[in-house]
Design an enzyme around this catalytic site. Structure first.
Site, short mmCIF file in Angstrom:
data_model
loop_
_atom_site.label_atom_id
_atom_site.label_comp_id
_atom_site.label_asym_id
_atom_site.label_seq_id
_atom_site.Cartn_x
_atom_site.Cartn_y
_atom_site.Cartn_z
N LEU A 1 20.94 -95.17 6.41
CA LEU A 1 20.78 -95.94 5.18
C LEU A 1 19.42 -95.70 4.52
O LEU A 1 19.30 -95.79 3.30
CB LEU A 1 20.95 -97.44 5.47
CG LEU A 1 20.92 -98.35 4.25
CD1 LEU A 1 22.21 -98.17 3.44
CD2 LEU A 1 20.76 -99.79 4.65
N TYR A 2 18.40 -95.37 5.30
CA TYR A 2 17.07 -95.14 4.73
C TYR A 2 17.02 -93.87 3.89
O TYR A 2 16.16 -93.71 3.04
CB TYR A 2 16.01 -95.00 5.83
CG TYR A 2 15.79 -96.19 6.71
CD1 TYR A 2 16.36 -97.43 6.46
CD2 TYR A 2 14.99 -96.06 7.84
CE1 TYR A 2 16.14 -98.50 7.30
CE2 TYR A 2 14.76 -97.13 8.68
CZ TYR A 2 15.34 -98.35 8.41
OH TYR A 2 15.11 -99.41 9.24
N GLY A 3 17.89 -92.91 4.20
CA GLY A 3 17.86 -91.64 3.48
C GLY A 3 16.74 -90.72 3.91
O GLY A 3 16.39 -89.78 3.20
#
Length: 112
Positions: free
Chosen positions: A61-63
């Site tokens: 999700l952080y990328g």
């Protein structure tokens, strides 16, 4: 105090797993916000490795997983770390990926 480019104190570690690996107790978080790019994350991780960090926290999700991996690979090429085995990267399977059919594909994606 001016930085000398070397760690001033050793980050404590703790034993993890049956094989006796010692994981650094403190790690650098790599969550990306709107103004942070993968290039910034990679440069930050590379600088942290130069300073002695060996534990990085990320999540799909952080990328930032790809940028962290690229920085660790670059640190190995530059011999900042002797091998990938010196570096611990923790990531997370996000709650939206916890359905039984999604866990393994999510993990495989993170490992890439």
């Amino acid at each position: 105090m001016a930085s000398t480019g070397t760690p001033s104190s050793k980050i404590p570690d703790f034993p993890a797993g049956a094989d006796g690996w010692a994981v650094p107790a403190m790690g650098l978080g790599t969550s990306m916000y709107r103004t942070v790019t993968e290039d910034i994350v990679a440069a930050s991780v590379l600088s942290a490795l130069e300073l002695g960090y060996r534990h990085f926290d990320t999540a799909a999700l952080y990328g930032s997983e790809r940028a962290v991996g690229e920085a660790v690979a670059e640190a190995t090429r530059r011999e900042i770390v002797a091998s990938r085995k010196e570096v611990f990267v923790t990531t997370k399977v996000w709650c939206s990926q916890c359905h039984p059919e999604l866990v393994l594909p999510s993990l495989r994606e993170s490992l890439q």
